[in-house]
Write an enzyme that holds these catalytic residues in place. Sequence first.
Site, PDB file in Angstrom:
ATOM      1  N   GLN A   1      -2.702 -12.089   7.923  1.00 47.99           N
ATOM      2  CA  GLN A   1      -2.901 -11.801   6.496  1.00 47.99           C
ATOM      3  C   GLN A   1      -2.191 -12.853   5.640  1.00 47.99           C
ATOM      4  O   GLN A   1      -2.773 -13.406   4.687  1.00 47.99           O
ATOM      5  CB  GLN A   1      -2.345 -10.412   6.185  1.00 47.99           C
ATOM      6  CG  GLN A   1      -2.213 -10.112   4.698  1.00 47.99           C
ATOM      7  CD  GLN A   1      -1.838  -8.659   4.436  1.00 47.99           C
ATOM      8  OE1 GLN A   1      -2.662  -7.787   4.578  1.00 47.99           O
ATOM      9  NE2 GLN A   1      -0.617  -8.390   4.023  1.00 47.99           N
TER      10      GLN A   1
ATOM     11  N   MET B   1       0.842  -1.194   0.000  1.00 45.38           N
ATOM     12  CA  MET B   1       0.000   0.000   0.000  1.00 45.38           C
ATOM     13  C   MET B   1       0.881   1.249   0.000  1.00 45.38           C
ATOM     14  O   MET B   1       0.429   2.344   0.330  1.00 45.38           O
ATOM     15  CB  MET B   1      -0.945   0.002   1.208  1.00 45.38           C
ATOM     16  CG  MET B   1      -1.912  -1.186   1.162  1.00 45.38           C
ATOM     17  SD  MET B   1      -3.457  -0.925   2.035  1.00 45.38           S
ATOM     18  CE  MET B   1      -2.887  -0.657   3.687  1.00 45.38           C
TER      19      MET B   1
ATOM     20  N   ASN C   1       4.104   3.886   0.920  1.00 49.71           N
ATOM     21  CA  ASN C   1       4.796   4.401   2.109  1.00 49.71           C
ATOM     22  C   ASN C   1       5.852   3.375   2.541  1.00 49.71           C
ATOM     23  O   ASN C   1       5.881   2.910   3.679  1.00 49.71           O
ATOM     24  CB  ASN C   1       3.801   4.700   3.236  1.00 49.71           C
ATOM     25  CG  ASN C   1       4.425   5.626   4.259  1.00 49.71           C
ATOM     26  OD1 ASN C   1       4.603   5.286   5.406  1.00 49.71           O
ATOM     27  ND2 ASN C   1       4.819   6.809   3.819  1.00 49.71           N
ATOM     28  N   LEU C   2       6.697   3.061   1.585  1.00 55.22           N
ATOM     29  CA  LEU C   2       7.601   1.923   1.728  1.00 55.22           C
ATOM     30  C   LEU C   2       8.664   2.150   2.795  1.00 55.22           C
ATOM     31  O   LEU C   2       9.229   3.237   2.902  1.00 55.22           O
ATOM     32  CB  LEU C   2       8.279   1.642   0.382  1.00 55.22           C
ATOM     33  CG  LEU C   2       7.322   1.386  -0.791  1.00 55.22           C
ATOM     34  CD1 LEU C   2       8.118   1.081  -2.050  1.00 55.22           C
ATOM     35  CD2 LEU C   2       6.342   0.255  -0.486  1.00 55.22           C
TER      36      LEU C   2
ATOM     37  N   GLY D   1      11.081  -2.904   5.501  1.00 57.36           N
ATOM     38  CA  GLY D   1      10.383  -4.189   5.453  1.00 57.36           C
ATOM     39  C   GLY D   1       9.940  -4.516   4.035  1.00 57.36           C
ATOM     40  O   GLY D   1      10.103  -5.644   3.552  1.00 57.36           O
ATOM     41  N   HIS D   2       9.368  -3.513   3.350  1.00 58.81           N
ATOM     42  CA  HIS D   2       8.961  -3.714   1.949  1.00 58.81           C
ATOM     43  C   HIS D   2      10.199  -3.927   1.062  1.00 58.81           C
ATOM     44  O   HIS D   2      10.214  -4.809   0.198  1.00 58.81           O
ATOM     45  CB  HIS D   2       8.221  -2.490   1.409  1.00 58.81           C
ATOM     46  CG  HIS D   2       6.976  -2.122   2.154  1.00 58.81           C
ATOM     47  ND1 HIS D   2       6.878  -1.007   2.943  1.00 58.81           N
ATOM     48  CD2 HIS D   2       5.763  -2.731   2.215  1.00 58.81           C
ATOM     49  CE1 HIS D   2       5.655  -0.921   3.455  1.00 58.81           C
ATOM     50  NE2 HIS D   2       4.963  -1.961   3.038  1.00 58.81           N
TER      51      HIS D   2
ATOM     52  N   SER E   1       4.209   1.210   8.361  1.00 51.93           N
ATOM     53  CA  SER E   1       3.891   2.552   7.875  1.00 51.93           C
ATOM     54  C   SER E   1       3.184   3.360   8.956  1.00 51.93           C
ATOM     55  O   SER E   1       3.247   4.580   8.970  1.00 51.93           O
ATOM     56  CB  SER E   1       3.002   2.471   6.634  1.00 51.93           C
ATOM     57  OG  SER E   1       3.680   1.748   5.640  1.00 51.93           O
TER      58      SER E   1
ATOM     59  N   GLY F   1       4.964  -9.862   3.943  1.00 55.25           N
ATOM     60  CA  GLY F   1       5.709  -9.837   5.204  1.00 55.25           C
ATOM     61  C   GLY F   1       5.027 -10.661   6.284  1.00 55.25           C
ATOM     62  O   GLY F   1       3.801 -10.709   6.371  1.00 55.25           O
TER      63      GLY F   1
ATOM     64  N   LEU G   1       8.923  -2.673  11.849  1.00 55.07           N
ATOM     65  CA  LEU G   1       8.684  -1.543  10.955  1.00 55.07           C
ATOM     66  C   LEU G   1       7.252  -1.614  10.425  1.00 55.07           C
ATOM     67  O   LEU G   1       6.756  -2.673  10.069  1.00 55.07           O
ATOM     68  CB  LEU G   1       9.681  -1.551   9.791  1.00 55.07           C
ATOM     69  CG  LEU G   1      11.152  -1.399  10.157  1.00 55.07           C
ATOM     70  CD1 LEU G   1      11.991  -1.168   8.893  1.00 55.07           C
ATOM     71  CD2 LEU G   1      11.389  -0.272  11.152  1.00 55.07           C
TER      72      LEU G   1
END
Length: 275
Positions: A148, A26, A28-29, A32-33, A181, A142, A179
């Site tokens: 999820q 989504m 706002n990296l 972790g992304h 967002s 993640g 971490l």
Amino acid sequence: MQQIPTIAELRERLAMAGTVAFVPTMGNLHEGHIDLVRQARAHADCVVVSIFVNPLQFGPSEDFDKYPRTLDADCAKLEGLADVVFAPAVNEMYPQQQTIFVEPPPIANELCGAARPGHFRGMATVVLKLLNIVRPQVALFGKKDFQQLHIIRQMVAQLNLPIHIIGGETVRAVDGLALSSRNQYLSVAERAEATFLRQTLSNVRQSILDGAKDYAKVEAAAVAALAGHGWPVEYVSVRNRETLIQAGRADRKLVVLAAARLGVTRLIDNLEIDI
Ligand code: PAF
């Protein structure tokens, strides 16, 4: 790296791209992304990252409008790491009212789902749409969003999607905070306190490694510790890692998951436990 806003252009770009590894986000990296995107490179010829704040997975009183949208900064971070950034507008993903949904399994009503009704239905629906649009061989998510990831694995298995799902380890700040967002919503004082969530989960893990078997008691102690620090707690729960069902004495592969609030910010975290 190419930024693509439409499904038609994306399909054209990917037609001759070879194998695809996909990281849905989504935006706002954070690291972790980025860690997932780096891992993706090892799995396919072409790395696709999607950036889409999905309205379907936010409740009416949640932070959809204020969710940070930082597309330019995100693309700068992905330069040299991803081949394609798919960043569709809401109308591109939902050109008509979405009346078909993925119905997630009952576990979606527990843990985070208990406080966020409809969240996992909206999440699973957009993930299925994205997987159908991108058609990757591999997709990475993640482990911080453990529930999820579990629901996505179930969806992929039960709907026979020919996609290999990889769970990336949670990336943490040096003081242990996972971490997210949403960490940027924290005040300076809250940011200092936020590590207490991870510390509490570490204490749960240690109690279990030390032989505690009464998981309800261990959970209650963790809830009391957080509440004692002023955190309104949604849940602390010890679960079987494969099924996410309440852990029993015979289970060896466990995960302890928690969600609690610090001021207006809802934080989640989890730790795996092998006994
Ligand atoms: O984890 C997220 O960022 C989102 O839930 C996802 C998987 C991109 C679906 O919108």
